[in-house]
Motif scaffolding. Structure first.
Motif, PDB file in Angstrom:
ATOM      1  N   TRP A 196       0.845  -1.200   0.000  1.00  0.00           N
ATOM      2  CA  TRP A 196       0.000   0.000   0.000  1.00  0.00           C
ATOM      3  C   TRP A 196       0.880   1.251   0.000  1.00  0.00           C
ATOM      4  O   TRP A 196       0.674   2.165  -0.780  1.00  0.00           O
ATOM      5  CB  TRP A 196      -0.929  -0.050   1.200  1.00  0.00           C
ATOM      6  CG  TRP A 196      -1.485   1.269   1.664  1.00  0.00           C
ATOM      7  CD1 TRP A 196      -1.311   1.850   2.884  1.00  0.00           C
ATOM      8  CD2 TRP A 196      -2.330   2.176   0.934  1.00  0.00           C
ATOM      9  NE1 TRP A 196      -1.970   3.043   2.959  1.00  0.00           N
ATOM     10  CE2 TRP A 196      -2.610   3.281   1.762  1.00  0.00           C
ATOM     11  CE3 TRP A 196      -2.855   2.179  -0.370  1.00  0.00           C
ATOM     12  CZ2 TRP A 196      -3.384   4.363   1.362  1.00  0.00           C
ATOM     13  CZ3 TRP A 196      -3.635   3.253  -0.769  1.00  0.00           C
ATOM     14  CH2 TRP A 196      -3.894   4.332   0.094  1.00  0.00           C
ATOM     15  N   GLY A 223      -6.368   1.345   2.484  1.00  0.00           N
ATOM     16  CA  GLY A 223      -5.215   1.510   3.359  1.00  0.00           C
ATOM     17  C   GLY A 223      -5.575   1.434   4.834  1.00  0.00           C
ATOM     18  O   GLY A 223      -4.743   1.709   5.694  1.00  0.00           O
ATOM     19  N   HIS A 283       0.938   1.698  -3.721  1.00  0.00           N
ATOM     20  CA  HIS A 283      -0.369   2.373  -3.721  1.00  0.00           C
ATOM     21  C   HIS A 283      -1.493   1.510  -4.298  1.00  0.00           C
ATOM     22  O   HIS A 283      -2.407   2.038  -4.934  1.00  0.00           O
ATOM     23  CB  HIS A 283      -0.277   3.706  -4.471  1.00  0.00           C
ATOM     24  CG  HIS A 283       0.833   4.575  -3.957  1.00  0.00           C
ATOM     25  ND1 HIS A 283       0.841   5.132  -2.698  1.00  0.00           N
ATOM     26  CD2 HIS A 283       2.016   4.929  -4.525  1.00  0.00           C
ATOM     27  CE1 HIS A 283       1.946   5.815  -2.509  1.00  0.00           C
ATOM     28  NE2 HIS A 283       2.701   5.701  -3.602  1.00  0.00           N
TER      29      HIS A 283
END
Lengths: 387, 157
Positions: A191, A267, A195
């Motif tokens: 993450w 996230g 991303h």
């Protein structure tokens, strides 16, 4: 390439308890589902936990019109590519995991962490061919556990005035939870560095029909013993909580988080747990539903802890002896950790997003689950009751 | 059997009946434990009534068969039936049956309690219903038959 207005999801571990419920929920809600798991014969060599009791080999069917089953093995990366071939997923649900307290850490790491790594690599490779920006990749909803926290301490009041939220530090009490921590660390690395859209759910011990490992063991044990003391601990802040969640709420929460606005959930990690009642209330409800005898006794914490610690040591010794015989026990020792640990967790974060639990209170869920076990002969009854 | 020793015997009998009941009697007759207890206690009450009023001269019969038991009244015997165990070396004090009638009544009325207390203790240890195993199950739960988990042989990772 398959592409229409219907959402498409990949569900791994689809023959497992949660996976089968999730597959059916998504199918009910109009998703096209690619369901995957090991072929049954191979699955049986890993999921030996499902064969410790003499109970029917009954599973929730995933044979549905909008469900396609494709066997795959997370530990074999090559087997994962066909799942992604010519498909554009809207969400990837990853409940697949070796959830087994008796399994050695190396096996847990190989399946849970190594398997996740394989999945992420194939996912990145295939998604990169379709999307330019990793944030557009299909959202991954990953199954962790509240077990990653162990017994949360420190910031929740001297005497546990508050349940622990998702910011509690990791303190895994057993090998399975250690492997789940490593999974989360891997995911958060992806993450932060790549991303990719990841959502982590941390369910409490799951109960519900067809569930055969974990909560079922507690019910089976009480049912088999037939009588139990219900210990009321004092001081009252020592009363232990009973973290649990109905399987329907787990899969509903997963679907909810798969569809929630990205800025709210990606996230992030979410505890999936009911209102976390007390252990002594749980015992009374279960004893009544199972028609087991029970009697209440009050006990100071230090005395209870001494007795429970002795029981836990006894369970560990039994596990060790069974392991030496090349077999596995009917009840795995880490299940006894609940006897002395304060597992009290908050579900506020997901509720604040608008999620509503179907079984916030344990009683209705336990009632329907126990009735299911009795009706399906997973919990035995006397011959005159079997009509 | 005297007033006090009957209590001990009933507890033991209740305990053993409960084990038998869980293992096979319950399947044949759900109320077997209760019926056996009822018959047993009614029988003991009847026998002790007959002995107490010397309608059955049990102590006289016993004194002819067992040399260390003296001939005595039924009332005295019911307070001193421990004499039967004197061959073991036990020699508790002799109880004279005067002014203890009310205690005797209380003891006799408590017989059902001791029988069912025995069944209750055994129920906790060995279970009651046909599928139950009681607390003794905790000492058997390591007897699993399933193997430890392994990866399938063909897996290549």
């Amino acid at each position: 390439m398959e592409r229409n207005n219907t959402r498409t999801a990949l569900v791994d571990g689809a023959h497992g308890h949660v996976g089968s419920f999730l597959t059916n929920l998504l199918a009910d809600d109009g998703w096209n589902v690619i369901a995957t798991d090991l072929p049954p014969a191979e699955r049986a060599t890993i999921a030996t936990k499902e064969y410790v009791f003499d109970i029917p080999d009954e599973r929730l069917s995933i044979e549905r019109d909008n469900v396609e089953f494709m066997p795959a093995d997370l530990t074999n990366k090559e087997s994962l590519y066909p799942l992604f071939e010519n498909r554009r997923f809207d969400a990837i649900f990853h409940p697949a995991s070796l959830y087994d307290y008796f399994a050695p850490l190396d096996l847990l790491e190989r399946i849970n962490v190594g398997g996740l790594k394989n999945l992420l690599e194939v996912y990145e490779e295939t998604s990169s061919a379709i999307f330019q920006d990793p944030s557009e990749f299909p959202r991954i909803v990953h199954w962790s556990t509240v077990g990653v926290y162990g017994q949360p301490q420190g910031q929740y009041g001297k005497h546990w005035e508050h349940p622990a939220d998702e910011s509690a530090p990791f303190n895994p009490p057993n090998d399975y939870s250690v492997s789940k921590v490593h999974q989360e660390e891997l995911l958060m690395q992806w993450w932060h560095e790549k991303h990719v859209p990841i959502v982590i759910i941390r369910p409490a011990p799951i109960y519900g029909p067809y569930q055969r490992y974990g909560m079922f063991h507690i019910l089976h044990l009480i049912h088999t013993i037939g009588s139990l003391p219900i210990v009321s601990l004092y001081p009252s802040w020592r009363k232990l909580h009973m973290p649990m969640v109905h399987v329907e709420d787990v899969v509903r929460a997963a679907e909810f988080l798969a569809e929630a606005p990205a800025e709210n959930v990606v996230g992030e990690a979410f505890n999936i747990i009911d209102e976390c009642g007390l252990q002594e209330d749980f015992m009374v409800i279960v004893a009544r539903l199972l028609e087991a005898d029970y009697f209440n006794i009050s006990m100071p914490w230090f005395m209870y802890k001494g007795i429970a610690q002795f029981g836990y040591s006894f369970a560990i010794e039994q596990n060790r002896r069974t392991r030496m015989q090349g077999k596995r026990p009917q009840y795995d020792a880490p299940m006894a950790e609940y006897l002395t640990q304060q597992y009290w967790f908050s579900n506020k974060k997901i509720k604040d997003l608008g999620f509503v639990f179907k079984y916030p209170d344990m009683k209705p869920g336990l009632e329907s689950t126990i009735n299911w076990y009795l009706e399906h002969s997973w919990l035995k009854r006397e011959k005159w009751e079997e009509t | 059997m005297g007033f006090v020793s009957t209590i001990i015997y009933l507890f033991i009998v209740g305990f053993l009946i409960q084990i038998w009941y869980r293992r096979s009697l319950r399947e044949k007759h759900k109320d077997a434990k209760f019926l056996i207890g009822l018959i047993l206690i009614l029988g003991i009450w009847g026998a002790q009534f007959l002995i107490y009023f010397n309608i059955i001269p049990l102590p006289s019969w016993l004194s002819k068969v067992i040399p260390w038991i003296p001939d005595q009244s039924g009332r005295t015997w019911l307070w001193n039936s421990w004499q039967f165990w004197e061959f073991t070396g036990a020699q508790p004090a002799l109880v004279m049956p005067r002014g203890v009638g009310q205690i005797a009544v209380m003891l006799v009325l408590s017989y059902p309690f001791w029988y069912f207390f025995g069944t209750w203790v055994a129920k906790g240890i060995f279970g009651n219903k046909t599928y139950q195993r009681g607390a003794s199950w905790l000492f058997q739960i390591e007897k699993g038959e399933a193997p430890a988990p392994t990866l399938p042989d063909k897996t290549d990772s």
